[in-house]
Motif scaffolding. Sequence first.
Motif, PDB file in Angstrom:
ATOM      1  N   GLU A  19      55.394  60.575  45.476  1.00  0.00           N
ATOM      2  CA  GLU A  19      53.991  59.987  45.916  1.00  0.00           C
ATOM      3  C   GLU A  19      53.889  58.747  44.984  1.00  0.00           C
ATOM      4  OE1 GLU A  19      52.022  64.172  47.382  1.00  0.00           O
ATOM      5  OE2 GLU A  19      51.378  63.072  45.239  1.00  0.00           O
ATOM      6  N   MET A  56      56.073  56.670  43.847  1.00  0.00           N
ATOM      7  CA  MET A  56      57.017  55.667  44.334  1.00  0.00           C
ATOM      8  C   MET A  56      56.417  55.152  45.751  1.00  0.00           C
ATOM      9  SD  MET A  56      60.691  56.918  43.983  1.00  0.00           S
ATOM     10  CE  MET A  56      61.652  55.996  45.192  1.00  0.00           C
ATOM     11  N   PHE A  57      55.871  55.973  46.383  1.00  0.00           N
ATOM     12  CA  PHE A  57      55.271  55.665  47.728  1.00  0.00           C
ATOM     13  C   PHE A  57      54.153  54.685  47.628  1.00  0.00           C
ATOM     14  CE2 PHE A  57      53.715  56.028  52.087  1.00  0.00           C
ATOM     15  CZ  PHE A  57      55.013  56.082  52.561  1.00  0.00           C
ATOM     16  N   VAL A  89      55.463  51.365  46.908  1.00  0.00           N
ATOM     17  CA  VAL A  89      56.221  50.692  47.946  1.00  0.00           C
ATOM     18  C   VAL A  89      55.382  50.307  49.385  1.00  0.00           C
ATOM     19  CG1 VAL A  89      57.711  51.179  49.753  1.00  0.00           C
ATOM     20  CG2 VAL A  89      58.425  51.778  47.527  1.00  0.00           C
ATOM     21  N   ALA A  90      54.482  51.241  49.550  1.00  0.00           N
ATOM     22  CA  ALA A  90      53.452  50.987  50.785  1.00  0.00           C
ATOM     23  C   ALA A  90      52.517  49.643  50.347  1.00  0.00           C
ATOM     24  CB  ALA A  90      52.653  51.975  51.140  1.00  0.00           C
ATOM     25  N   PRO A  91      52.168  48.806  51.323  1.00  0.00           N
ATOM     26  CA  PRO A  91      51.479  47.788  51.077  1.00  0.00           C
ATOM     27  C   PRO A  91      50.185  48.244  50.544  1.00  0.00           C
ATOM     28  CG  PRO A  91      52.407  47.522  53.302  1.00  0.00           C
ATOM     29  CD  PRO A  91      52.727  48.972  52.802  1.00  0.00           C
TER      30      PRO A  91
END
Lengths: 162, 162, 162
Positions: C65, C67-68, C71-73
Amino acid sequence: MIMDNKKKLSLIMFSGDYDKALAALILANTARQLDMTVNIFFAFWGLCLIRDPEKMSLEDKTAFEKMFTFVAPNGPEDLPLSKMNMAGIGKAMLKEMMEEHDTPDLTAFLKGAQKKGVNFFACKLSVEVMGFKSEEMLPNVKVITAQEYLKDALEADIELFI
Amino acid sequence: MIMDNKKKLSLIMFSGDYDKALAALILANTARQLDMTVNIFFAFWGLCLIRDPEKMSLEDKTAFEKMFTFVAPNGPEDLPLSKMNMAGIGKAMLKEMMEEHDTPDLTAFLKGAQKKGVNFFACKLSVEVMGFKSEEMLPNVKVITAQEYLKDALEADIELFI
Amino acid sequence: MIMDNKKKLSLIMFSGDYDKALAALILANTARQLDMTVNIFFAFWGLCLIRDPEKMSLEDKTAFEKMFTFVAPNGPEDLPLSKMNMAGIGKAMLKEMMEEHDTPDLTAFLKGAQKKGVNFFACKLSVEVMGFKSEEMLPNVKVITAQEYLKDALEADIELFI
């Protein structure tokens, strides 16, 4: 008669993306929980979703159709994400997160959807253009024309293009 | 009066992808075969579809609009695929397969759609933001506002965002 | 009672693309001008739209989570275009053109939409799978299930998947 009174969800599954397919199937399964009629019309890349990876065939195909057979994803778990695919890392992350939250994966959703009474249809024109054969598809998928899709969608309460 | 009783299909053509445009036009033409009213509202990248490649103009454009004129695809046959474009190889394959199955290409579908009575509308805001001029578009495209689109879509039986 | 007679627009905002979000918000704001009820259901990448860039949290998140989260804008203005992103050049051009034509940007559209009475909903499953926390989201976003979305969409006059 009772069927006619049911609310209906009509989806065109155009995209072959893992995440969009997941969204479509979550909607489909949820609609079935509400006892709605759910019809999914798989067209273009969406056909990759209902392709049985163990039943691929190269017989009686033109050179182009054969090439396409290899290029197109081989089954549900092989589909890319619409965003942040990053050579599969993004999808691995998403699948990992789904596991941690006990969310079933795409293949489970597909099988579950059919089991729950979601109706699967394949677009006749797409099947022909892409050179797919009925025996390469999942069981219980009916091939219909765009005209049949439209007539059905006219009776639906919610129509979405995914 | 008879018009009012017709079933209506309302499409927003947002995407500028070759394959999605093909899907939209197949639906549009099929709906006309069922004698439905069909209105397509071209917005954003969808405008590239109704741009006449022979009528591109750089006059009275800002520097950015000029750059955009060159960057955006020049007409229907120049549009990319939403998936597997692979420097155009995927599209060449798809077009080849379509030819083998006597499926007309995108330009033919566009002309055919207008001939069959599909109504083409361009989004006013998109036209302005992208700096397109009416004379750069195909004939018989009416520029309307998002408000006009919504009022029309409210009367439709099927609305899809493509 | 008066509410019940209003026409309703129901959008699923699945995509996290800058241009698609813009299209959705233009439709939403326009529908409000027509005094329609407008409900937007943000799911999957669409969640990135209603994420407050100043309230990102890494507490109580799994490694994935976290990392996400990176990564997510990080918010509306950080979202990519669905086409021609070209390392951000395409978006810079689009934003520049929008400025020249006095079109407000995405953040302004988001705030404006809420101010104009557009209702924002976040998909419960997506929120959980992506590990987003309520405090990371914009104010006045209600988390609801897919079932709640469907029940609401059944009452709508226009339903679109964006």
